[in-house]
Design a protein around this motif. Structure first.
Motif, short mmCIF file in Angstrom:
data_model
loop_
_atom_site.label_atom_id
_atom_site.label_comp_id
_atom_site.label_asym_id
_atom_site.label_seq_id
_atom_site.Cartn_x
_atom_site.Cartn_y
_atom_site.Cartn_z
N ALA A 1 0.83 -1.21 0.00
CA ALA A 1 0.00 0.00 0.00
C ALA A 1 0.86 1.25 0.00
O ALA A 1 0.34 2.37 -0.06
CB ALA A 1 -0.91 0.00 1.23
N MET A 2 2.16 1.09 0.06
CA MET A 2 3.01 2.29 0.05
C MET A 2 3.16 2.77 -1.39
O MET A 2 3.62 2.07 -2.26
CB MET A 2 4.37 1.99 0.66
CG MET A 2 5.32 3.14 0.45
SD MET A 2 6.35 3.46 1.84
CE MET A 2 7.64 4.40 1.02
N PRO A 3 2.75 4.03 -1.64
CA PRO A 3 2.78 4.54 -3.02
C PRO A 3 4.16 5.03 -3.43
O PRO A 3 4.97 5.41 -2.59
CB PRO A 3 1.81 5.72 -2.96
CG PRO A 3 1.83 6.18 -1.54
CD PRO A 3 2.19 5.00 -0.68
N ASP A 4 4.42 5.04 -4.74
CA ASP A 4 5.62 5.72 -5.27
C ASP A 4 5.29 7.21 -5.22
O ASP A 4 4.31 7.65 -5.81
CB ASP A 4 5.86 5.32 -6.73
CG ASP A 4 6.25 3.85 -6.87
OD1 ASP A 4 6.58 3.22 -5.84
OD2 ASP A 4 6.22 3.34 -8.00
N LEU A 5 6.11 7.96 -4.54
CA LEU A 5 5.78 9.38 -4.34
C LEU A 5 6.69 10.31 -5.13
O LEU A 5 6.71 11.51 -4.89
CB LEU A 5 5.83 9.71 -2.85
CG LEU A 5 4.72 9.02 -2.02
CD1 LEU A 5 5.03 9.08 -0.54
CD2 LEU A 5 3.37 9.65 -2.32
#
Ligand code: HEC
Length: 135
Positions: free
Chosen positions: A110-114
């Motif tokens: 669930a960690m997005p590419d930011l």
């Protein structure tokens, strides 16, 4: 009397190369090479970047105001963890990679590419490595 086998310096260098740990002789695997003595980034800048990129909206991060959400794991003690996100050995190089492109490492996370720049990622990583067991 026994004669000891003699090794020329170049024989020795060859032997040494063959017996070096994988990370030392394989430049194609920088991700697992320890970066122990390389300068990482700027701790204070890393602290700021964590707020700018809104990492604080998902993570508890000790010492950072407003970082108290539990969507992602708490980053308390991250410096002493064996693995990043349970999959990558926790080295500075891997930490920088994870921060920049978690989807490449754990596509279902669930960690997005930011869109974190390399410099910002290095600064954040430098800050993370101040977060040991007893911060
Ligand atoms: C939308 C929520 C969200 C945002 C925003 C977010 N993360 Fe994450 N992060 C997660 C989740 C969920 C995980 C757990 C990933 C996994 O285990 O697959 C994670 C894992 C991590 C980990 C590994 C933690 C561990 O215990 O191994 C680090 C380090 C991390 N994030 C740093 C950051 C940084 C730096 C930013 C900002 C650039 C950021 N995160 C932004 C949700 C988020």
């Amino acid at each position: 009397m026994k004669v000891l086998p003699s090794l020329s310096p170049s024989d020795y260098a060859d032997w040494d190369k063959r017996h070096a740990p994988v990370s030392a002789r394989s430049p194609e695997f920088p991700a697992t090479a320890p970066m122990v003595d390389q300068p990482l980034g700027d701790i204070a800048a890393g602290r700021q970047a964590l707020q700018q990129y809104l990492c604080t909206t998902c993570h508890v991060i000790p010492g950072i105001v407003g970082a108290n959400s539990h969507i992602g794991p708490s980053l308390s003690g991250i410096a002493d963890r064996q693995y990043i996100a349970g999959v990558l050995p926790n080295t500075p190089a891997n930490m920088v990679q994870w921060i920049q492109k978690p989807s490449a490492i754990a596509p279902l996370s669930a960690m997005p590419d930011l869109g974190v720049t390399e410099k910002d990622a290095r600064d954040m990583a430098a800050f993370f490595y101040t977060l040991g067991k007893k911060e």
